[in-house]
Write a protein that holds these residues in place. Sequence first.
Motif, mmCIF file in Angstrom:
data_model
loop_
_atom_site.group_PDB
_atom_site.id
_atom_site.type_symbol
_atom_site.label_atom_id
_atom_site.label_comp_id
_atom_site.label_asym_id
_atom_site.label_seq_id
_atom_site.Cartn_x
_atom_site.Cartn_y
_atom_site.Cartn_z
ATOM 1 N N ASP A 176 3.855 2.291 17.580
ATOM 2 C CA ASP A 176 4.530 2.490 16.462
ATOM 3 C C ASP A 176 5.641 4.179 16.369
ATOM 4 O O ASP A 176 4.209 4.589 15.349
ATOM 5 C CB ASP A 176 4.142 2.097 14.787
ATOM 6 C CG ASP A 176 4.027 0.002 15.146
ATOM 7 O OD1 ASP A 176 4.718 -0.324 16.090
ATOM 8 O OD2 ASP A 176 3.647 -0.218 14.602
ATOM 9 N N ASP A 178 5.313 6.755 13.871
ATOM 10 C CA ASP A 178 5.930 6.635 12.224
ATOM 11 C C ASP A 178 6.281 8.077 11.977
ATOM 12 O O ASP A 178 6.746 8.886 11.113
ATOM 13 C CB ASP A 178 4.895 6.186 11.239
ATOM 14 C CG ASP A 178 4.027 4.673 11.284
ATOM 15 O OD1 ASP A 178 5.528 3.699 11.834
ATOM 16 O OD2 ASP A 178 3.369 5.019 11.079
ATOM 17 N N HIS A 274 11.815 -0.129 14.487
ATOM 18 C CA HIS A 274 10.484 -0.145 13.153
ATOM 19 C C HIS A 274 11.452 -0.071 11.710
ATOM 20 O O HIS A 274 11.712 0.817 11.854
ATOM 21 C CB HIS A 274 9.722 1.033 13.191
ATOM 22 C CG HIS A 274 8.645 0.643 13.103
ATOM 23 N ND1 HIS A 274 7.793 -0.298 13.153
ATOM 24 C CD2 HIS A 274 7.500 1.615 11.883
ATOM 25 C CE1 HIS A 274 6.559 0.148 12.197
ATOM 26 N NE2 HIS A 274 6.355 0.681 11.695
ATOM 27 N N HIS A 303 6.928 -1.362 9.653
ATOM 28 C CA HIS A 303 6.725 -0.438 9.205
ATOM 29 C C HIS A 303 5.399 -1.321 8.406
ATOM 30 O O HIS A 303 5.383 -2.454 7.240
ATOM 31 C CB HIS A 303 7.204 0.227 8.539
ATOM 32 C CG HIS A 303 6.489 1.541 8.492
ATOM 33 N ND1 HIS A 303 5.636 2.172 9.598
ATOM 34 C CD2 HIS A 303 6.361 2.192 7.035
ATOM 35 C CE1 HIS A 303 5.735 2.808 8.330
ATOM 36 N NE2 HIS A 303 6.096 4.055 7.203
ATOM 37 N N TYR A 304 4.227 -0.397 8.287
ATOM 38 C CA TYR A 304 3.064 -1.831 7.418
ATOM 39 C C TYR A 304 2.582 -2.920 8.186
ATOM 40 O O TYR A 304 2.508 -3.297 7.229
ATOM 41 C CB TYR A 304 3.435 -1.483 6.116
ATOM 42 C CG TYR A 304 3.041 0.461 5.739
ATOM 43 C CD1 TYR A 304 3.298 1.038 5.648
ATOM 44 C CD2 TYR A 304 1.241 0.586 4.978
ATOM 45 C CE1 TYR A 304 2.848 2.195 5.787
ATOM 46 C CE2 TYR A 304 0.956 1.921 4.611
ATOM 47 C CZ TYR A 304 1.739 2.874 4.962
ATOM 48 O OH TYR A 304 1.029 3.979 4.687
ATOM 49 N N HIS A 405 -0.329 4.023 18.375
ATOM 50 C CA HIS A 405 0.509 5.522 17.323
ATOM 51 C C HIS A 405 0.221 6.007 18.633
ATOM 52 O O HIS A 405 -0.470 6.449 18.732
ATOM 53 C CB HIS A 405 0.211 4.961 16.318
ATOM 54 C CG HIS A 405 0.594 4.079 15.462
ATOM 55 N ND1 HIS A 405 -0.205 3.237 15.082
ATOM 56 C CD2 HIS A 405 1.516 4.403 14.520
ATOM 57 C CE1 HIS A 405 -0.033 2.255 13.870
ATOM 58 N NE2 HIS A 405 1.073 2.858 13.456
HETATM 59 ZN ZN ZN Z 1 4.405 2.167 11.130
#
Ligand code: ZN
Length: 453
Positions: A176, A178, A274, A303-304, A405
Motif C-alpha cells: 500500500d 501511503d 488504494h 486505506h486503513y 508498505h
Molecule cells: Zn493505506
Amino acid sequence: MPVSISEEVRLAYVLRHFWLTYPGAPQLSIGYADIQPQVEIAKVGTSFFATTAPYPAPPQWREWLGQQVPFFFDDAPAAPLLVLQENRAFISADIISAAFYLLSGWQEYFSTERDQHGRFPYAASVQQQYSFVALPVVNYYFDVLRAAVEHVSGQLLQPRRWGDQQAAFAAFISHDVDNLHSGWKAPAKAALQQRQLGRFGRLLWQHLTQPDAWDNLEAVAAQVAQYGGRSTFFILPNHCPASNGTPNADYRLTRRLEQRLEQLEYQGCETGLHGSLGTSISPGKLRSEIKRANLNTTGCRFHYLSWEPRLTPFIAFLRDFFSYDSTLCFAEYFGFRHSYCLPFYPFDFNVGQEVEFLEIPLNVMDATLHHPNYLQLAPAEILPALRPMFAKIKRFGGVASVLWHNQNFDPANTTNGPRQFHEIMAHLQHEGAAFRTGRDIWEEFTREPTPNS
Ligand SMILES: [Zn+2]
C-alpha cells in the motif's frame, strides 16, 4: 433489513466454495437428510439463521488432521465426526451452517461493534473469543467434507494447485503506497529534539536535493523480484486528509508517477487502487476517485483496511470497476478474518446471494506485527509467529497474502522493516510458493476448471 437466508442458499454458497477448493472433484449430492444425499450433514443451525444474533452457541472442539478445531453448530460432540457407511457418509456436526457463518462474515454484518476507523474490531470477533484467528477453520470443515466425498466416490480429491509449476500454494505480495516523501521527517525531528543542528541541516539539505528514502517503488519491486515475485502496488490517489484529520497520501498522482507505474507494469508488476478514507462507504466518492485516478487497475484495497460489512461489499462500483478486492484482514492480528485461506466471493446479505467480485483475503500486514495499537513482536519473533499460518495455507492450497508498505523497506526500520520482509520471502520461496500478482490470482481462480477425467 437483510432478506432471510434460506437453507438452500446457505448450502449452495458453501458448496460453491468447496468445489472451488477441490476443482475436478466429483459432483455428488451433499446436504441435509431431506434430500437423501450421498453425504449427509447433521442439521443444527436452522433456527439460528432465522435470527439476527451475531454469535452462535460456543463451538465444540474436535481433533482433525492432528489439530484441535472449533465446530460451531455441533450438538452431538460425543458422536464421531465422520461416519462412513456403504456408498454414503454422515457428518455429525453442521459444518454447512458453521462454514456459512464464518465465510459469509455473519458476525460482522449483525454486530454493531465498530472501532474508531469504522471497522469491525478483532476484539468483537469469535476468532478472538475462541482464539482461532490463525486457523483457517472453514478449510478444516472442507477437509472433513473431502474425506466424506473421497469415501463415497472412491476418488482422491486434490486441492487447488497454482501456476504452470502446479505449486502447492500461491503468495500475493502487495504494497500500500501511503507515503513517498516522508521518510526524512522522523530522523529530522529526532535531530531537532536532540539539538543536533548540523545533522538536522544535512537531513534538510538531503530532503531538498535527493529522493526520499520512501520514494522507492522501483527498489521495492527489485527486492521482491529477487525471489521470482512481482509486486502489486496499491496507489492512493487522494492527498487530502479525511475530515477527522486522518491522513491519506503524502504525494500526488502526477504524470511522472503514472509513467513510473507504467514502467513497473511493463516489468510485470501490478497497479491497484488504494481507496482513500470514505470511499469504502460512498459509491460516489469511490467512482470519482476511480475516474480521477485513471489507473489501469483490476484490484482494490481500502486505506486503513476500511470496510463496512453492511455497505462495502455491496457497492456496485466494486463490481463494475474491479475484479477483486484484498482488504479483508484484522488490522489487530494476522490470520484469517473469514477463517478461510483461499479467495472467496463475499456474501451480500441485502439480496441473499454472493457478489461476483473476488475477495483475496489479506493474511498479514507489516504494521500488525509491530505497532503501539497492535502486536509488539520483536524482529526475531516475526517469522516464527507467521510460519504455522503459512504452513496451513500451503496444506489447503491457498494464497498467502502479505502487505508490506513501501515505507517499511527503509533500512532505518529495524522492527518490521526490510530484513523481516526478506525473512518472510525466503521462507515462502523455500516452501515452494508460486508468487503471483492479485490479477494473476483472479485470472487463475476464475478460469473454468478442466473437467475431471
Ligand atoms: Zn493505506
